[in-house]
Motif scaffolding. Structure first.
Motif, PDB file in Angstrom:
ATOM      1  N   ALA A  91       9.760   1.102   4.500  1.00 51.97           N
ATOM      2  CA  ALA A  91       8.523   0.336   4.371  1.00 51.97           C
ATOM      3  C   ALA A  91       8.309  -0.425   5.667  1.00 51.97           C
ATOM      4  CB  ALA A  91       8.610  -0.639   3.202  1.00 51.97           C
ATOM      5  N   TYR A  92       7.069  -0.721   5.980  1.00 48.60           N
ATOM      6  CA  TYR A  92       6.832  -1.560   7.152  1.00 48.60           C
ATOM      7  C   TYR A  92       5.581  -2.398   6.964  1.00 48.60           C
ATOM      8  CZ  TYR A  92       3.424   1.998   8.740  1.00 48.60           C
ATOM      9  OH  TYR A  92       2.365   2.868   8.835  1.00 48.60           O
ATOM     10  N   GLN A  93       5.497  -3.435   7.793  1.00 45.91           N
ATOM     11  CA  GLN A  93       4.342  -4.332   7.737  1.00 45.91           C
ATOM     12  C   GLN A  93       3.574  -4.265   9.042  1.00 45.91           C
ATOM     13  OE1 GLN A  93       5.783  -8.298   6.744  1.00 45.91           O
ATOM     14  NE2 GLN A  93       4.765  -8.136   4.767  1.00 45.91           N
ATOM     15  N   VAL A  94       2.253  -4.323   8.953  1.00 46.95           N
ATOM     16  CA  VAL A  94       1.439  -4.458  10.158  1.00 46.95           C
ATOM     17  C   VAL A  94       0.526  -5.662   9.973  1.00 46.95           C
ATOM     18  CG1 VAL A  94       1.458  -1.997  10.699  1.00 46.95           C
ATOM     19  CG2 VAL A  94      -0.395  -2.934   9.304  1.00 46.95           C
ATOM     20  N   GLU A  95       0.015  -6.148  11.112  1.00 43.72           N
ATOM     21  CA  GLU A  95      -0.876  -7.282  11.035  1.00 43.72           C
ATOM     22  C   GLU A  95      -2.249  -6.868  11.541  1.00 43.72           C
ATOM     23  OE1 GLU A  95       1.256 -10.994  11.872  1.00 43.72           O
ATOM     24  OE2 GLU A  95      -0.663 -11.696  12.683  1.00 43.72           O
ATOM     25  N   ASN A  96      -3.264  -7.228  10.811  1.00 39.67           N
ATOM     26  CA  ASN A  96      -4.638  -6.930  11.223  1.00 39.67           C
ATOM     27  C   ASN A  96      -5.462  -8.193  11.011  1.00 39.67           C
ATOM     28  OD1 ASN A  96      -6.543  -4.948  12.166  1.00 39.67           O
ATOM     29  ND2 ASN A  96      -7.479  -5.020  10.126  1.00 39.67           N
ATOM     30  N   VAL A 127       0.829  -1.204   0.000  1.00 36.69           N
ATOM     31  CA  VAL A 127       0.000   0.000   0.000  1.00 36.69           C
ATOM     32  C   VAL A 127       0.867   1.259   0.000  1.00 36.69           C
ATOM     33  CG1 VAL A 127      -1.745   1.265   1.325  1.00 36.69           C
ATOM     34  CG2 VAL A 127      -1.806  -1.237   1.259  1.00 36.69           C
ATOM     35  N   THR A 128       0.504   2.228  -0.836  1.00 39.74           N
ATOM     36  CA  THR A 128       1.174   3.528  -0.845  1.00 39.74           C
ATOM     37  C   THR A 128       0.190   4.602  -0.429  1.00 39.74           C
ATOM     38  OG1 THR A 128       2.595   2.839  -2.675  1.00 39.74           O
ATOM     39  CG2 THR A 128       2.438   5.188  -2.269  1.00 39.74           C
ATOM     40  N   ILE A 129       0.643   5.506   0.418  1.00 36.91           N
ATOM     41  CA  ILE A 129      -0.220   6.602   0.870  1.00 36.91           C
ATOM     42  C   ILE A 129       0.130   7.861   0.089  1.00 36.91           C
ATOM     43  CG2 ILE A 129      -0.856   8.054   2.840  1.00 36.91           C
ATOM     44  CD1 ILE A 129      -0.722   5.646   4.579  1.00 36.91           C
ATOM     45  N   HIS A 158      -1.886  17.160   4.244  1.00 38.25           N
ATOM     46  CA  HIS A 158      -3.192  16.545   4.480  1.00 38.25           C
ATOM     47  C   HIS A 158      -3.105  15.381   5.471  1.00 38.25           C
ATOM     48  CE1 HIS A 158      -5.910  18.295   1.077  1.00 38.25           C
ATOM     49  NE2 HIS A 158      -5.267  19.221   1.770  1.00 38.25           N
ATOM     50  N   GLY A 159      -1.845  14.992   5.819  1.00 45.44           N
ATOM     51  CA  GLY A 159      -1.686  14.030   6.913  1.00 45.44           C
ATOM     52  C   GLY A 159      -1.127  12.666   6.543  1.00 45.44           C
ATOM     53  N   LYS A 160      -0.378  12.582   5.451  1.00 45.22           N
ATOM     54  CA  LYS A 160       0.196  11.289   5.023  1.00 45.22           C
ATOM     55  C   LYS A 160       1.127  10.716   6.093  1.00 45.22           C
ATOM     56  CE  LYS A 160       1.907  13.223   1.327  1.00 45.22           C
ATOM     57  NZ  LYS A 160       1.255  14.544   1.379  1.00 45.22           N
ATOM     58  N   THR A 161       2.081  11.556   6.514  1.00 41.29           N
ATOM     59  CA  THR A 161       3.068  11.081   7.494  1.00 41.29           C
ATOM     60  C   THR A 161       2.393  10.727   8.813  1.00 41.29           C
ATOM     61  OG1 THR A 161       4.720  12.485   6.447  1.00 41.29           O
ATOM     62  CG2 THR A 161       5.236  11.678   8.649  1.00 41.29           C
ATOM     63  N   THR A 162       1.467  11.570   9.240  1.00 40.99           N
ATOM     64  CA  THR A 162       0.754  11.316  10.506  1.00 40.99           C
ATOM     65  C   THR A 162      -0.032  10.013  10.415  1.00 40.99           C
ATOM     66  OG1 THR A 162       0.518  13.718  10.679  1.00 40.99           O
ATOM     67  CG2 THR A 162      -0.734  12.391  12.242  1.00 40.99           C
ATOM     68  N   LEU A 200       0.657   7.380   8.429  1.00 40.45           N
ATOM     69  CA  LEU A 200       1.611   6.261   8.447  1.00 40.45           C
ATOM     70  C   LEU A 200       2.055   5.959   9.877  1.00 40.45           C
ATOM     71  CD1 LEU A 200       3.759   6.981   5.290  1.00 40.45           C
ATOM     72  CD2 LEU A 200       2.812   4.753   5.886  1.00 40.45           C
ATOM     73  N   ASP A 201       2.305   7.018  10.636  1.00 46.00           N
ATOM     74  CA  ASP A 201       2.705   6.843  12.044  1.00 46.00           C
ATOM     75  C   ASP A 201       1.565   6.240  12.852  1.00 46.00           C
ATOM     76  OD1 ASP A 201       5.145   7.882  11.480  1.00 46.00           O
ATOM     77  OD2 ASP A 201       4.751   9.883  12.309  1.00 46.00           O
ATOM     78  N   ALA A 202       0.365   6.721  12.607  1.00 42.08           N
ATOM     79  CA  ALA A 202      -0.799   6.240  13.364  1.00 42.08           C
ATOM     80  C   ALA A 202      -1.015   4.746  13.120  1.00 42.08           C
ATOM     81  CB  ALA A 202      -2.044   7.024  12.973  1.00 42.08           C
ATOM     82  N   ILE A 203      -0.883   4.332  11.877  1.00 40.40           N
ATOM     83  CA  ILE A 203      -1.069   2.917  11.545  1.00 40.40           C
ATOM     84  C   ILE A 203      -0.011   2.078  12.254  1.00 40.40           C
ATOM     85  CG2 ILE A 203      -0.981   1.195   9.707  1.00 40.40           C
ATOM     86  CD1 ILE A 203      -2.023   3.526   7.820  1.00 40.40           C
ATOM     87  N   ARG A 204       1.214   2.551  12.181  1.00 36.65           N
ATOM     88  CA  ARG A 204       2.305   1.827  12.819  1.00 36.65           C
ATOM     89  C   ARG A 204       2.080   1.718  14.323  1.00 36.65           C
ATOM     90  NH1 ARG A 204       7.981   3.199  10.464  1.00 36.65           N
ATOM     91  NH2 ARG A 204       6.853   5.146  10.228  1.00 36.65           N
ATOM     92  N   HIS A 205       1.684   2.820  14.945  1.00 33.27           N
ATOM     93  CA  HIS A 205       1.512   2.811  16.396  1.00 33.27           C
ATOM     94  C   HIS A 205       0.305   2.016  16.839  1.00 33.27           C
ATOM     95  CE1 HIS A 205       4.499   6.093  16.423  1.00 33.27           C
ATOM     96  NE2 HIS A 205       4.858   5.430  17.503  1.00 33.27           N
ATOM     97  N   THR A 206      -0.723   1.968  15.999  1.00 35.18           N
ATOM     98  CA  THR A 206      -1.910   1.197  16.354  1.00 35.18           C
ATOM     99  C   THR A 206      -1.598  -0.288  16.314  1.00 35.18           C
ATOM    100  OG1 THR A 206      -3.181   2.883  15.210  1.00 35.18           O
ATOM    101  CG2 THR A 206      -4.379   0.931  15.868  1.00 35.18           C
ATOM    102  N   LYS A 207      -0.760  -0.660  15.365  1.00 33.70           N
ATOM    103  CA  LYS A 207      -0.628  -2.079  15.078  1.00 33.70           C
ATOM    104  C   LYS A 207       0.656  -2.752  15.527  1.00 33.70           C
ATOM    105  CE  LYS A 207      -4.536  -3.076  13.844  1.00 33.70           C
ATOM    106  NZ  LYS A 207      -5.248  -4.075  14.638  1.00 33.70           N
ATOM    107  N   VAL A 208       1.699  -1.991  15.726  1.00 35.52           N
ATOM    108  CA  VAL A 208       2.937  -2.617  16.182  1.00 35.52           C
ATOM    109  C   VAL A 208       2.862  -2.703  17.697  1.00 35.52           C
ATOM    110  CG1 VAL A 208       5.449  -2.442  16.263  1.00 35.52           C
ATOM    111  CG2 VAL A 208       4.227  -1.752  14.213  1.00 35.52           C
ATOM    112  N   THR A 209       2.975  -3.931  18.222  1.00 33.31           N
ATOM    113  CA  THR A 209       2.789  -4.128  19.665  1.00 33.31           C
ATOM    114  C   THR A 209       3.930  -3.522  20.464  1.00 33.31           C
ATOM    115  OG1 THR A 209       3.917  -6.237  19.643  1.00 33.31           O
ATOM    116  CG2 THR A 209       1.526  -6.288  19.289  1.00 33.31           C
TER     117      THR A 209
END
Ligand code: GDP
Ligand code: MG
Length: 370
Positions: free
Chosen positions: A119-124, A83-85, A91-95, A97-106
């Motif tokens: 690049a990074y991977q998250v699990e949902n 996925v590319t943002i 408009h908040g691309k970087t924010t 990306l950070d939010a997704i990482r922080h929500t999902k990386v334990t």
């Protein structure tokens, strides 16, 4: 091309064809004067005369297409979406990306978060998603112009208080040109002037019509800064991934694209690769863009050393002779010698092209040089 007759080889070696024929017979190969010799036979004879042959890979044979294995239907397995943002500045691309990482990386993995490999991977819900952490969509376009299609899904961030802006339109055009599905992330919903209806209205002009209005574009309202709506977005990404039926063959030699690369004082050439098909392993002989080498070490997006990386996985590798460019493609070869030959030929081709400004060498040009 690439073959020599007995007569031609005799000429090159300053010998009689009949002498060569005898030698060949002695080596168990029956041949006539006008017979084409394969590389092995040529090498055999040359070694008899103590002549060293350099097997040349002609430039036309440096395209990875020629060496890609065909994926077997029965070997295809589901792979994570890449996925590319994209979106207008601020408009908040970087924010996001950070939010997704922080929500999902334990938390346990949090130590690795500082690792930035592009690049990074998250699990949902047990399924992975790969995010390209590239600044803006410059990287997206440079990769595209090199013919590397790495993105499966584009997230278009539009600030709810600002609406469609010039770079929003640019991003839409890029995603459409790449024929990549677009998910709209209406961001900054926490803001006073947030007006998601206006965003929807404006986007209909670009044929991005929400489902409620009879279209098929997915809109997700969120606030990246408050980390609200992130799970909804991830769910929608998984939904689109399923529709896209993204598959890969883990059993093949790895093929993929360079996300970013630089020269590191201590480690030398360091490159983040996105494996698109196959499995990349430490020790693999690899050609990357116009350089090559052996994968010395691999580190994942959490900074952990790994031995292998499957499809859609980003990894940082060391061991290349030179620094490739973002957007360069890579391919692993089972045969180390072959990797070296093709790597060197690509390097030479690149040097020659940058000297002459030519992008293609014709067969005739090539034979003139020989
Ligand atoms: P980019 O240029 O698209 O990467 O945008 P940034 O992520 O750097 O964000 C630009 C500005 O908008 C920063 O000041 C962010 O803090 C702010 N911002 C991003 N997301 C939100 C949001 O959901 N709500 C609010 N209120 N501000 C946001
Ligand atoms: Mg940014």
């Amino acid at each position: 091309s690439g073959t020599l007759t007995v007569d031609e080889l005799a000429g090159k070696l300053n010998k009689d064809a009949s002498e060569l024929i005898k030698k060949l017979m002695f080596l168990g190969v029956m041949a006539t004067k006008n017979q084409d010799l394969d590389d092995d036979a040529v090498e055999l004879i040359c070694s008899e005369y103590d002549v060293e042959v350099e097997k040349e890979i002609v430039f036309e044979d440096t395209d990875f297409d020629k060496y890609l294995e065909e994926s077997k239907q029965e070997n295809l397995v589901e792979r994570p979406a890449v996925v590319t943002i994209m979106g207008h500045v601020d408009h908040g691309k970087t924010t996001l990306l950070d939010a997704i990482r922080h929500t999902k990386v334990t938390e346990g993995e949090a130590g690795g978060i500082t690792q930035h490999i592009g690049a990074y991977q998250v699990e949902n819900e047990g399924k992975k998603v790969t995010f390209l952490d590239t600044p803006g969509h410059a990287a997206f376009t440079s990769m595209r112009s090199r013919g590397a299609q790495v993105t499966d899904i584009a997230i278009l961030v539009v600030a709810a208080d600002d609406g469609v802006m010039p770079q929003t339109v640019e991003a839409i055009n890029h995603a459409k040109a790449a024929e990549v599905p677009i998910i709209i992330a209406v961001n900054k919903m926490d803001k006073e002037g947030a007006n998601p209806d206006r965003v929807m209205q404006e986007l209909t002009e670009y044929e991005l019509v929400p489902e409620d209005w009879g279209g098929d574009t997915i809109f997700v309202n969120l606030s990246a800064i408050k980390q609200e709506g992130i799970n909804d977005l991830l769910e929608m990404i998984l939904l689109v991934s399923e529709v896209e039926e993204l598959k890969a063959d883990q059993t093949q030699n790895a093929f993929g694209t360079v996300i970013e690369a630089q020269l590191d004082k201590g480690r030398g050439s360091v490159a983040t690769l996105l494996v698109q098909n196959g499995t990349l392993r430490v020790g693999d002989s690899i050609v990357v863009g116009n350089t090559f080498g052996r994968v010395r070490a691999m580190v994942n997006d959490l900074g952990k050393r790994v031995q292998e990386a499957g499809p859609s996985t980003p990894v940082e590798i060391t061991g290349l002779n030179d620094v490739p460019q973002a957007g360069d493609q890579f391919l692993v070869f089972s045969d180390e010698k072959k990797a070296r030959q093709i790597g060197e030929a690509r390097q030479q081709k690149h040097i020659q092209e940058s000297r002459t400004g030519q992008s293609k060498v014709s067969l005739d040009d090539l034979f003139e040089q020989i």
